[in-house]
Design an enzyme around this catalytic site. Structure first.
Site, short mmCIF file in Angstrom:
data_model
loop_
_atom_site.label_atom_id
_atom_site.label_comp_id
_atom_site.label_asym_id
_atom_site.label_seq_id
_atom_site.Cartn_x
_atom_site.Cartn_y
_atom_site.Cartn_z
N CYS A 1 0.83 -1.21 0.00
CA CYS A 1 0.00 0.00 0.00
C CYS A 1 0.86 1.26 0.00
CB CYS A 1 -0.92 0.00 1.22
SG CYS A 1 -1.99 1.45 1.31
N CYS B 1 -3.71 -0.73 8.44
CA CYS B 1 -2.88 -1.94 8.49
C CYS B 1 -1.60 -1.64 9.25
CB CYS B 1 -2.51 -2.41 7.08
SG CYS B 1 -3.92 -2.91 6.07
N GLN C 1 -19.43 -9.78 9.65
CA GLN C 1 -18.00 -10.02 9.48
C GLN C 1 -17.53 -9.43 8.15
OE1 GLN C 1 -16.10 -11.04 11.76
NE2 GLN C 1 -17.27 -12.31 13.16
N GLU D 1 -29.28 -11.33 21.48
CA GLU D 1 -28.49 -10.19 20.99
C GLU D 1 -28.89 -8.92 21.73
OE1 GLU D 1 -26.29 -7.47 19.37
OE2 GLU D 1 -25.95 -9.57 18.78
N ASP E 1 -29.74 -7.40 27.14
CA ASP E 1 -28.43 -6.85 27.48
C ASP E 1 -27.66 -7.95 28.20
OD1 ASP E 1 -26.21 -5.56 28.42
OD2 ASP E 1 -27.28 -4.01 29.55
N CYS F 1 -12.72 -12.17 19.04
CA CYS F 1 -11.97 -11.18 18.25
C CYS F 1 -10.91 -10.49 19.11
CB CYS F 1 -12.91 -10.15 17.62
SG CYS F 1 -13.92 -9.25 18.79
#
Length: 443
Positions: free
Chosen positions: A83, A92, A277, A327, A354, A400
């Site tokens: 890049c 990145c 995602q 959720e 929640d 994650c």
């Protein structure tokens, strides 16, 4: 007794000091680690084995931070970043490291964090889920900044640890169709009379086309809307303006929402702002692995916490089992119900809760056979305090943030679960971000 201010000796000199350091390893955030005056020094942009001239920028009791001035030796694993904006853009941070070494580093960091923070090791480290290293992002949010002096708007990503918006012309990790839109889109925004009222711009590339979602803090003029329409027609994209309250004005687009498919027969629609995602290829492989690991039977009860719009819930429901998705975002719960209906899946129920609150009175809380967790970076620690009520035989945790996965492993281990499988999910090549999947089973 009077007290007088006494400056710390040589503090400014220490921070401006230039020193030559030997880099020994990377931390889990991708920064190089060296030693100086008995303290750890974190240096972005360097690699193990390299010697670098750096300038100290921050001094703490136990560590320091520094910025790279120049490399005195180069690692054989160093590659030229693809890049043109790499050294300014904060999107990145590992393009200077070969892809093979990126993945080895991420796996090592994952295993190390699990051992350090949860004092456990997986019985099996499974092969990483990997995909394309470039043009993998099907979705991105670009920031805008209006310059009062020049009356121009900059479109791009923010600089590392800064609010500054870096003007970019392309992005090699974005889907090609989206990367090619950046320059003409920047030109378009600077032609709008209302450009100072623009917020972020979301780019989406899914099964039913490319979408450009422009956030505006006030209503655009008819002339500006005409310019947006001309752009959408010329570039064959769908274009939506999102207002202050989240309302959507379709300038050009299909009657249906953006959607992607799983296993050819599960259709997942979502609205701009819903979480999905960003790496479609990796997401499909990740969902397949989660379904395989849980090995759900038709007579079982499965709980999917942090279910979003049904990314895992609906594939799990294909087994014929009773699936419950929970959720915290009400709009996503409503969309998950629509997605279940349009995929003709009736054995799945969705609840808005929640998950960081008291769950004792929730109607869905009770004995389940299998549990899937896919929380945000903060993890699922509060939800796991109710494990005694659920008592699942198997748990798949999609993470994650390996630090929160390691922390959340503790209550699982205390309740008699063992870490059977652990694997890297390389959702974000060219960045330090580590996603992982873990399988826990009741011993």
């Amino acid at each position: 007794m009077a007290q007088f201010f006494k400056a710390k000796p040589n503090s400014s000199k220490q921070l401006s000091a230039k020193v030559s350091l030997q880099v020994t390893r990377l931390d889990h955030l991708g920064a190089g680690i060296a030693q100086h005056n008995g303290k750890v020094v974190f240096i972005p942009g360097v690699l193990p084995g390299e010697k670098a001239m750096v300038q100290l920028t921050e001094q703490k009791k136990r560590y320091s931070r520094a910025k790279l001035l120049n490399l005195e030796t180069h690692s054989i694993d160093r590659v030229e970043p693809k890049c043109a904006h790499y050294h300014q853009c904060g999107g990145c941070d590992l393009q200077h490291l070969s892809l093979e070494k990126q993945r080895l580093h991420k796996e090592s960091a994952l295993v190390s964090l699990m051992a350090k923070l949860s004092h456990t090791e997986a019985e099996a480290l499974v092969p990483a889920i990997i995909g394309e290293q470039w043009h993998y992002r099907r979705r991105a949010r670009l920031a805008t900044f209006y310059h009062q002096e020049t009356k121009r708007t900059t479109l791009g990503f923010r600089a590392q640890s800064s609010k500054e918006v870096i003007d970019i012309s392309s992005c090699p990790v974005l889907a090609k169709s989206l990367s090619e839109l950046i320059s003409p889109l920047s030109k378009l925004l600077n032609q709008l009379a209302s450009r100072r009222a623009l917020g972020h711009v979301e780019l989406i590339d899914v099964d039913n086309g490319q979408f450009v979602v422009v956030r505006a803090t006030k209503e655009l003029s008819d002339k500006d809307k005409e310019k947006l329409l001309s752009f959408a027609q010329e570039h064959k994209v769908n274009l939506i303006v999102q207002g202050n309250e989240g309302e959507l004005l379709v300038i050009k687009g299909p009657k249906e929402l953006p959607f992607y498919t799983l296993n050819s027969d599960i259709k997942l629609s979502f609205t701009p702002g819903n979480f999905v995602q960003v790496n479609g290829e990796i997401n499909r492989a990740m969902v397949d692995q989660a379904v395989q690991w849980l090995d759900v039977k038709a007579d079982e009860r499965v709980l999917d916490l942090f279910c979003g719009v049904g990314n895992f819930s609906l594939p799990l429901a294909k087994s014929g089992a009773e699936v419950i998705g929970v959720e915290g975002v009400p709009e996503m719960v409503a969309q998950a119900r629509i997605n279940a209906k349009q995929s003709d899946l009736s054995d799945v129920t969705f609840f808005h809760t929640d998950l960081s609150a008291d769950l004792s009175k929730e109607p869905w809380l009770g004995k389940v056979d299998k549990l899937l967790l896919d929380p945000a970076r903060a993890g699922a620690f509060e939800s796991l305090q109710w494990l005694k009520k659920m008592k699942p035989k198997s748990i798949v945790y999609v993470s994650c943030d390996p630090s929160s996965l390691a922390r959340d492993s503790e209550p699982l281990l205390k309740h008699g679960y063992k870490l059977k499988k652990l694997g890297l999910v390389d959702m974000f090549p060219q960045t330090h971000h580590i996603e992982a999947m873990a399988l826990f089973e009741l011993s």
